[in-house]
Design a protein around this motif. Structure first.
Motif, mmCIF file in Angstrom:
data_model
loop_
_atom_site.group_PDB
_atom_site.id
_atom_site.type_symbol
_atom_site.label_atom_id
_atom_site.label_comp_id
_atom_site.label_asym_id
_atom_site.label_seq_id
_atom_site.Cartn_x
_atom_site.Cartn_y
_atom_site.Cartn_z
ATOM 1 N N UNK A 175 0.820 -1.201 0.000
ATOM 2 C CA UNK A 175 0.000 0.000 0.000
ATOM 3 C C UNK A 175 0.861 1.260 0.000
ATOM 4 N N UNK A 176 1.464 1.608 1.123
ATOM 5 C CA UNK A 176 2.339 2.773 1.138
ATOM 6 C C UNK A 176 3.667 2.440 0.465
ATOM 7 N N UNK A 177 4.072 3.259 -0.478
ATOM 8 C CA UNK A 177 5.408 3.185 -1.071
ATOM 9 C C UNK A 177 6.006 4.575 -0.902
ATOM 10 N N UNK A 178 6.963 4.700 -0.005
ATOM 11 C CA UNK A 178 7.385 6.012 0.482
ATOM 12 C C UNK A 178 8.773 6.368 -0.039
ATOM 13 N N UNK A 179 8.842 7.520 -0.675
ATOM 14 C CA UNK A 179 10.119 8.085 -1.107
ATOM 15 C C UNK A 179 10.403 9.319 -0.268
ATOM 16 N N UNK A 180 11.610 9.384 0.294
ATOM 17 C CA UNK A 180 12.022 10.533 1.077
ATOM 18 C C UNK A 180 12.895 11.443 0.215
ATOM 19 N N UNK A 181 12.634 12.727 0.309
ATOM 20 C CA UNK A 181 13.327 13.709 -0.523
ATOM 21 C C UNK A 181 14.842 13.518 -0.449
ATOM 22 N N UNK A 182 15.450 13.529 -1.610
ATOM 23 C CA UNK A 182 16.892 13.357 -1.690
ATOM 24 C C UNK A 182 17.323 11.901 -1.765
ATOM 25 N N UNK A 183 16.372 10.991 -1.662
ATOM 26 C CA UNK A 183 16.712 9.574 -1.732
ATOM 27 C C UNK A 183 17.540 9.100 -0.553
ATOM 28 N N UNK A 184 17.376 9.758 0.567
ATOM 29 C CA UNK A 184 18.186 9.399 1.730
ATOM 30 C C UNK A 184 17.700 8.093 2.345
ATOM 31 N N UNK A 235 16.758 16.385 -8.098
ATOM 32 C CA UNK A 235 16.081 17.070 -7.002
ATOM 33 C C UNK A 235 16.236 18.589 -7.176
ATOM 34 N N UNK A 236 15.271 19.395 -6.680
ATOM 35 C CA UNK A 236 14.079 18.974 -5.938
ATOM 36 C C UNK A 236 12.895 18.592 -6.815
ATOM 37 N N UNK A 237 13.068 18.691 -8.150
ATOM 38 C CA UNK A 237 11.966 18.335 -9.049
ATOM 39 C C UNK A 237 11.592 16.866 -8.866
ATOM 40 N N UNK A 238 12.581 16.016 -8.649
ATOM 41 C CA UNK A 238 12.321 14.576 -8.492
ATOM 42 C C UNK A 238 11.319 14.319 -7.381
ATOM 43 N N UNK A 239 11.537 14.920 -6.229
ATOM 44 C CA UNK A 239 10.632 14.701 -5.109
ATOM 45 C C UNK A 239 9.226 15.190 -5.435
ATOM 46 N N UNK A 240 9.136 16.358 -6.087
ATOM 47 C CA UNK A 240 7.830 16.875 -6.455
ATOM 48 C C UNK A 240 7.085 15.959 -7.408
#
Length: 452
Positions: A298-307, A412-417
């Protein structure tokens, strides 16, 4: 309401089992080898094993930053699928002209995994019970009902009883259930039995040129190898170009306590299939050998910057959400406790299926981007890497899937958006009878098939 996951152990059930092998010694000297494999998950261990099967006299060294299977290979749901393309529809979208051959190669690959489990005596609860994909909303029925293997509501309820299951498709032969950690440990043992040298707790810090090969630097030694297979998944930072194509996405799961005989009778599930629902944000779930239920997705979570951080392996909001969804799906199991909760990263790419390539003048090959379907496909990827390292054309290296890269992610930061907009959009699609908004239709047009 009390949190039903509050008392669950914050650790992966599979890796928490008894029987984990003791860690092997780290590298503490300099050595030379024919083939060095970086990573001792499925991808790396299959590469080492197949290299020795192809040439028993070849010297093979595996370098692992932690212990074998500590990351995605030991933490997944244990769905060992024949699909190399993350499902037929995704394969049709990306590789229409070669899909028939890819389907056959995937089926052969799963057969070969089953044969290897038997040959090497790998005790990983391998069960070729297939996978049942169920519709939980009326809109999901339209795509499933066109399949010749479609089961209506009554037939699905006869397999697994849930008030939410409206119909489904049971792929009876294209998926096996495995204990993922025990599969890793068995592959590790098989590699050692063939003479592969494995060094654990040995991170590779850098790759450089050496006479007649590549030099792999580690904290206490170095390896000079004629060729190198890079099999680090989402954790790979050794080849900068891969950062354009791979993002680390966190996936989470719960494990219940063993079900009683009465609880099992209330849900059926006698054929022990793996299950998944047909939503864009989907759940995957299966029975274990001791009759627990793994419930994940269900949740697939990406954190900004790929950290990537170990602290992110636990996410209470997701665990509570998963527990609510479990209760909605199986209300007859009210009161069942969760004993384990965990998460970790998978190596995701924009086409949802692995991609391949070489670097350092053809001396290094890589395979990555499995996007959660690597339990089976990594063996295929291992064969591709070994073929690429020969420098000679083969059937595998000629495949469009091998020759072509996925669409890269923006920086980034376009990737996260972009990723967060996409996650929001697919959630909206699930709430709006599957209707994909302008953003998702645009991604579809450019061959970026996000559905999870």
């Amino acid at each position: 309401m009390a949190d039903p996951t509050a008392d669950a152990a914050p650790t992966c059930f599979w890796l928490d089992q008894k029987g984990a092998p003791p860690a092997l010694d780290p590298l503490s000297s300099s050595l030379r080898t024919s083939l060095a494999v970086i990573g001792a998950g499925y991808s790396g261990l299959w590469t080492a094993l197949l290299a020795k099967e192809r040439d028993p006299g070849r010297d093979v060294v595996v370098l692992e930053a932690g212990t074998a299977g500590w990351a995605a290979s030991g933490r997944n749901g244990g769905f060992c699928s024949a699909s190399l393309t993350h499902g037929y529809e995704n394969g049709l979208r990306h590789f229409p002209s070669s899909l028939a051959r890819l389907e056959q190669l995937g089926s052969d690959n799963l057969d070969a995994i089953e044969a290897a489990v038997a040959l090497y005596g790998i005790d990983c609860d391998f069960e070729r019970t297939g996978e049942l994909v169920v519709a939980t909303s009326p809109w999901q029925l339209s795509s499933l009902s066109s399949s010749p293997d479609f089961l209506g509501r009554e037939a699905v309820q006869a397999e697994v009883r849930s008030p939410r299951f409206l119909g489904g498709v049971w792929d009876r032969d294209g998926c096996a259930m495995v204990d993922p950690a025990r599969l890793v440990w068995g592959l590790r043992r098989a590699c050692l039995s063939l003479g592969v040298r494995i060094f654990e707790n040995t991170p590779v810090l850098g790759i450089g040129q050496a006479r007649r090969g590549l030099r792999l630097d580690t904290p206490r030694g170095e390896v000079v190898a004629s060729s190198v297979a890079l099999a680090t998944g989402a954790h790979g930072k050794l080849l900068r170009r891969l950062g354009h194509y791979v993002i680390p996405v966190y996936d989470y799961a719960l494990m219940t306590e063993p079900l009683s005989a009465a609880q099992l009778a209330s849900i059926g599930w006698a054929n022990r299939q793996g299950l998944g629902d047909a939503a864009n944000q989907f759940h995957y779930f299966r029975r274990t050998a001791d009759d627990r239920i793994l419930w994940g997705g269900y949740d697939a979570v990406y954190y900004r910057g790929g950290r990537i951080s170990p602290a992110r392996d636990q996410r209470d909001a997701t665990f509570r959400r998963l527990a609510r969804h479990f209760a909605d799906t199986f209300p007859q199991l009210s009161g069942l406790r969760f004993t384990h909760k965990w998460g970790g990263v998978i190596d995701a790419c924009s086409r949802f299926s692995p991609f391949f390539g070489t670097a350092h003048g053809g001396r290094l090959a890589y395979a990555t981007g499995y996007t959660g379907l690597g339990v089976g496909a990594t063996r295929f990827g291992a064969n591709v890497m070994l073929d690429l390292l020969t420098g000679r054309p083969t059937e595998l290296t000629a495949l469009e899937m091998v020759r072509r890269k996925p669409v890269p992610f923006p920086p980034e930061p376009v990737r996260n958006g972009v990723i967060q907009l996409t996650r929001w959009s697919i959630a909206q699609a699930d709430r709006n009878a599957g209707r994909r908004n302008l953003w998702l239709r645009t991604l579809d047009r450019f061959g970026v098939g996000f559905d999870s």
